[in-house]
Design a protein around this motif. Structure first.
Motif, PDB file in Angstrom:
ATOM      1  N   UNK A  83      -1.164 -15.162  -1.518  1.00 27.08           N
ATOM      2  CA  UNK A  83       0.005 -16.007  -1.443  1.00 27.08           C
ATOM      3  C   UNK A  83       0.880 -15.521  -0.359  1.00 27.08           C
ATOM      4  N   UNK A  84       0.775 -14.379   0.651  1.00 27.23           N
ATOM      5  CA  UNK A  84       1.332 -13.934   0.860  1.00 27.23           C
ATOM      6  C   UNK A  84       3.072 -13.437   0.945  1.00 27.23           C
ATOM      7  N   UNK A  85       3.185 -13.556  -0.510  1.00 30.36           N
ATOM      8  CA  UNK A  85       4.568 -12.706  -1.512  1.00 30.36           C
ATOM      9  C   UNK A  85       4.665 -11.635  -0.773  1.00 30.36           C
ATOM     10  N   UNK A  86       3.355 -11.025  -0.961  1.00 30.03           N
ATOM     11  CA  UNK A  86       3.649  -9.811  -1.203  1.00 30.03           C
ATOM     12  C   UNK A  86       2.425  -8.885   0.286  1.00 30.03           C
ATOM     13  N   UNK A  97     -15.465 -11.676  -0.814  1.00 27.65           N
ATOM     14  CA  UNK A  97     -16.290 -12.016   0.510  1.00 27.65           C
ATOM     15  C   UNK A  97     -14.848 -13.488   0.710  1.00 27.65           C
ATOM     16  N   UNK A  98     -14.958 -14.590  -0.105  1.00 26.61           N
ATOM     17  CA  UNK A  98     -14.320 -15.073  -0.087  1.00 26.61           C
ATOM     18  C   UNK A  98     -12.985 -15.285   1.163  1.00 26.61           C
ATOM     19  N   UNK A  99     -11.674 -13.888  -0.208  1.00 26.76           N
ATOM     20  CA  UNK A  99     -10.672 -13.946   0.315  1.00 26.76           C
ATOM     21  C   UNK A  99     -10.553 -13.392   0.915  1.00 26.76           C
ATOM     22  N   UNK A 100     -11.637 -12.478   1.707  1.00 27.64           N
ATOM     23  CA  UNK A 100     -11.376 -11.331   3.042  1.00 27.64           C
ATOM     24  C   UNK A 100     -11.399 -12.443   3.983  1.00 27.64           C
ATOM     25  N   UNK A 101     -12.215 -13.972   3.621  1.00 26.59           N
ATOM     26  CA  UNK A 101     -12.862 -14.988   5.234  1.00 26.59           C
ATOM     27  C   UNK A 101     -11.484 -15.703   4.962  1.00 26.59           C
ATOM     28  N   UNK A 270      -7.758   1.129  -5.258  1.00 30.74           N
ATOM     29  CA  UNK A 270      -7.783   1.020  -3.954  1.00 30.74           C
ATOM     30  C   UNK A 270      -6.359   0.187  -3.357  1.00 30.74           C
ATOM     31  N   UNK A 271      -6.004   0.725  -2.383  1.00 30.80           N
ATOM     32  CA  UNK A 271      -4.791  -0.181  -1.293  1.00 30.80           C
ATOM     33  C   UNK A 271      -4.769  -1.214  -0.506  1.00 30.80           C
ATOM     34  N   UNK A 272      -4.867  -2.784  -1.167  1.00 28.62           N
ATOM     35  CA  UNK A 272      -5.160  -3.975  -0.066  1.00 28.62           C
ATOM     36  C   UNK A 272      -3.916  -4.112   0.313  1.00 28.62           C
ATOM     37  N   UNK A 273      -3.430  -3.887   1.485  1.00 27.79           N
ATOM     38  CA  UNK A 273      -3.035  -4.302   2.660  1.00 27.79           C
ATOM     39  C   UNK A 273      -3.546  -5.512   3.507  1.00 27.79           C
ATOM     40  N   UNK A 274      -2.159  -6.624   3.737  1.00 24.60           N
ATOM     41  CA  UNK A 274      -2.345  -7.915   4.655  1.00 24.60           C
ATOM     42  C   UNK A 274      -1.105  -7.262   5.779  1.00 24.60           C
TER      43      UNK A 274
END
Length: 319
Positions: A83-86, A97-101, A270-274
């Motif tokens: 959601x772009x909150x972090x 896959x759906x989250x990544x896309x 994992x560290x997930x980054x955006x």
């Protein structure tokens, strides 16, 4: 003379433009850099002992950085990232896959970094002398096929088995359903979920027939009063991938047994980054995985670093 005045005016215009561009904030409003500024990240609460050490050392190393953690369940941490909150989340699973896309469709820059291997630890009351268990029997317990200790150990006097998780949406629950049960839900009527790992430990202390399921980094949390290494009321169970558990073929969730693949309940962290800004979330992530200080904390916490000489290539649960 006119040319000199013209050149001077052009120079002043360019200088003013440069000052304006330097003072202009990025479109996303962020001003953090690789090692300064402020940011908030989300993490599954079960990883908080090791992540808190990483955070404190990073802020000590880079005094201009301020990092605020949100310790929650794994699902909530990932949802905040999507959601772009972090811009950073610490989990035990990769992007789906759906989250990544979805992120890529929004012109985002999602990245996944493996940073450690953790064991899913089963803790029990010290009064329970049956301290070994097989993955097969763990499955039977989670599915409700076994509800009493004497169904595994005929001479046991421990009564009913209660399985205690830290949170209904935690990484521990996801690992149990996805990796141990092969995608099936937990259906044991005696399975309960509290809110935090410390509450799991407290529950097992008070209930001699309980099995608590926690992240193994809590076994080495020297900062916390619930440190299991110094408590006499609780101990970790030894687990085997063989059908029948005994002292000779079962292993506890310790670092060396992750390394030689003896302990079967190992998961990747994992560290997930955006972080399209490539700012503080990226800097903190790189500190954890590539700086000697960061990886030493992983090693000292009892986890297995994903980088360096102490790594394992294939992490799996024996089905």
């Amino acid at each position: 003379m006119k040319k000199e005045i013209s050149y001077a005016l052009v120079g002043l215009t360019l200088f003013a433009g440069l000052l304006a561009s330097c003072s202009k904030k990025p479109k996303d409003g962020r001003t953090d850099t690789y090692s300064s500024g402020a940011m908030t990240f989300a993490s599954d609460e079960s990883f908080s002992p090791v992540i808190e050490e990483e955070r404190e050392l990073f802020e000590f190393t880079y005094p201009q950085a301020k990092i605020t953690p949100i310790y929650t369940n794994e699902s909530d941490a990932i949802n905040k990232l999507l959601a772009g909150k972090v811009f950073m989340a610490i989990t035990s699973r990769d992007f789906k896959p759906a989250e990544l896309q979805s992120l890529k469709d929004r012109k985002q820059f999602p990245r996944t970094i493996k940073f450690a291997y953790d064991g899913l630890a089963l803790i029990q009351n010290n009064l329970n002398v049956d301290s070994c268990i097989s993955v097969k029997d763990i499955k039977r317990i989670l599915l409700g096929e076994v509800t009493r200790w004497d169904q595994i150990y005929p001479k046991s006097k421990m009564g009913e088995i209660t399985v205690v998780f830290d949170n209904p949406k935690s990484s521990s629950v996801h690992f149990a359903e996805d990796s141990i049960l092969g995608g099936k839900p937990i259906t044991n009527p005696n399975a309960v979920a509290v809110k935090k790992t410390a509450e799991v430990i407290s529950y097992v202390e008070k209930h001699k027939g309980a099995i608590g399921i926690i992240g193994s980094n809590w076994l080495n949390d020297k900062r916390d009063s619930t440190n299991l290494m110094f408590r006499k009321e609780i101990r970790p169970m030894a687990v085997t991938s063989l059908p029948v558990a005994n002292v000779a073929n079962s292993w506890k969730p310790y670092q060396y047994y992750f390394y030689n693949s003896s302990y079967p309940l190992v998961r990747t962290l994992y560290i997930l980054l955006n972080d399209t800004h490539m700012g503080l979330p990226t800097g903190f992530s790189n500190f954890i995985i590539s700086q000697d200080k960061g990886q030493r904390i992983v090693l000292r916490s009892g986890l297995l670093p994903a980088y360096g000489s102490l790594t394992i290539r294939n992490v799996h649960v024996t089905k």
